[in-house]
Design a protein around this motif. Structure first.
Motif, PDB file in Angstrom:
ATOM      1  N   TYR A 131       0.765  -1.233  -0.015  1.00 39.28           N
ATOM      2  CA  TYR A 131      -0.190  -0.020  -0.103  1.00 39.28           C
ATOM      3  C   TYR A 131       0.787   1.402   0.077  1.00 39.28           C
ATOM      4  CZ  TYR A 131      -3.604   3.253   1.615  1.00 39.28           C
ATOM      5  OH  TYR A 131      -4.547   4.280   1.833  1.00 39.28           O
ATOM      6  N   ARG A 135       1.090   3.722  -2.925  1.00 40.05           N
ATOM      7  CA  ARG A 135       0.621   5.436  -2.773  1.00 40.05           C
ATOM      8  C   ARG A 135       1.816   6.350  -3.136  1.00 40.05           C
ATOM      9  NH1 ARG A 135      -1.566   6.758   3.210  1.00 40.05           N
ATOM     10  NH2 ARG A 135       0.690   6.552   3.793  1.00 40.05           N
ATOM     11  N   GLY A 145      -8.623   6.866  -9.811  1.00 38.88           N
ATOM     12  CA  GLY A 145      -8.276   7.485  -8.527  1.00 38.88           C
ATOM     13  C   GLY A 145      -6.999   7.308  -8.221  1.00 38.88           C
ATOM     14  N   ALA A 146      -6.491   6.708  -7.148  1.00 39.95           N
ATOM     15  CA  ALA A 146      -5.134   6.681  -6.722  1.00 39.95           C
ATOM     16  C   ALA A 146      -4.783   5.286  -7.048  1.00 39.95           C
ATOM     17  CB  ALA A 146      -4.903   7.110  -5.178  1.00 39.95           C
ATOM     18  N   LEU A 148      -5.568   2.663  -5.540  1.00 40.33           N
ATOM     19  CA  LEU A 148      -5.299   1.745  -4.292  1.00 40.33           C
ATOM     20  C   LEU A 148      -6.472   1.140  -3.792  1.00 40.33           C
ATOM     21  CD1 LEU A 148      -3.343   4.820  -2.561  1.00 40.33           C
ATOM     22  CD2 LEU A 148      -2.572   2.739  -3.236  1.00 40.33           C
ATOM     23  N   GLY A 149      -7.522   1.181  -4.290  1.00 39.66           N
ATOM     24  CA  GLY A 149      -8.959   0.652  -3.732  1.00 39.66           C
ATOM     25  C   GLY A 149      -8.886  -0.778  -3.424  1.00 39.66           C
ATOM     26  N   GLU A 152      -6.567  -1.200  -0.519  1.00 38.09           N
ATOM     27  CA  GLU A 152      -7.163  -0.719   0.920  1.00 38.09           C
ATOM     28  C   GLU A 152      -8.234  -1.507   1.609  1.00 38.09           C
ATOM     29  OE1 GLU A 152      -7.255   2.555   2.550  1.00 38.09           O
ATOM     30  OE2 GLU A 152      -8.885   1.612   3.904  1.00 38.09           O
TER      31      GLU A 152
END
Lengths: 182, 126
Positions: A131, A135, A145-146, A148-149, A152
């Motif tokens: 993660y 990031r 988005g980033a 990272l979903g 996460e």
């Protein structure tokens, strides 16, 4: 009963399946906010567990924002984005299961498989390291988005995340993801 | 320099950045549909503010109930901007305030704190 007798069987199945919430329909940011606030309050009130309430909220937001970002039928309107999705929250032997599904462009399938498969069997410390690295690196150009979903949600999950990608036409597939929190 | 002010919504925090007092505050929920759109103007303000090399101790008070993964990336970018300014001499403190019952907010704060070097990153349980 509500909706006529044809829905009675459906309701019976939801009850037997320990379903806390069944949602199918258009998802917008307002729906994310409303369902998020609802589950946070319900878990906090009924189970009196604030930690579980925040875990459920976090997974619900990531799940539904993935629908908003990646569903094949998503449209951008002046008032924001809208896409069709399905969300089932139900009691699970290991805790609470949040399942979410939506249509995706079929060629998105391999990318999703690769991303989720890479997390299987990785322990908590490993997920944290992945993660932080992802990031730091930032999203690739296909992420809205980033990127990272999934990571996460994997960090919040107590059992390995389960997913399914099922072709529904030449261009489209149905993607569903189950995330179980404690 | 005008303060940067953003009223809270259900999915975005209250933001009040003030160049006169050097106290900057961000409080509430943070899971906008489009994190880049929300954080863009805020970044522009912070970069301009830091470019003027603020003399007084600079304090960022952050109290975020929840933030989504896209916002987590934006926060990391913010802390990196602050870290660079701190490394070149600006006195900057981040107060990461969290509810003691909120495991996620605590854990996230710890992870940001791990990477802080010149930047003073304090975890404050409420």
């Amino acid at each position: 009963m509500t909706g006529g007798p044809q829905f009675d069987k459906c309701r019976e199945m939801l009850r037997e399946g320990g379903v806390v919430l069944y949602f199918k329909g258009p998802v917008t940011q307002e729906v994310v906010e409303g369902l998020g606030s609802m589950i946070r309050r319900k878990v906090d009130f009924e189970i009196a567990n604030r930690s579980r309430a925040s875990q459920a909220f976090a997974v619900l937001v990531e799940q539904l924002q993935n629908v908003l970002h990646y569903a094949a039928d998503a449209v951008d309107m002046a008032t924001g984005r809208m896409a069709s999705g399905e969300l089932i929250i139900r009691l699970d032997p290991a805790g609470l299961c949040l399942s979410c599904g939506n249509l995706i462009a079929k060629d998105l399938g391999p990318r999703i498989r690769e991303r989720i498969d890479a997390l299987e069997g990785v322990d908590k410390e490993g997920l944290k390291a992945l993660y932080k690295a992802a990031r730091q690196k930032g999203p690739d150009d296909q992420s809205r988005g980033a990127g990272l979903g999934f990571l996460e949600m994997a960090r919040r999950a107590v059992t390995p995340m389960r997913y399914d990608i099922e072709a529904v036409s030449d261009e489209l597939a149905w993607f569903s993801l189950d995330v179980v929190i404690a | 320099m005008q303060p940067f002010v953003s009223a809270p919504t259900r999915s975005t925090p209250e933001v009040h950045f003030d160049a006169a007092s050097h106290r900057h505050r961000m409080k509430g929920e943070c899971y906008p549909e489009n994190a880049a759109a929300f954080f863009g103007p805020l970044f522009t303000w912070v970069k301009n503010y830091l470019a003027a090399k603020p003399a007084g101790p600079v304090v960022f008070d952050l109290e975020l109930v929840y933030f989504n993964s896209s916002s987590s990336k934006a926060l990391l970018d913010l802390f990196e901007v602050l870290e660079r300014a701190a490394a070149s001499g600006t006195n900057i403190t981040v107060n990461w305030r969290y509810d003691k019952d909120n495991d996620i907010a605590c854990e996230c704060g710890e992870e940001f704190a791990e990477d802080a070097k010149a930047l003073k990153f304090k975890l404050l349980a409420l």
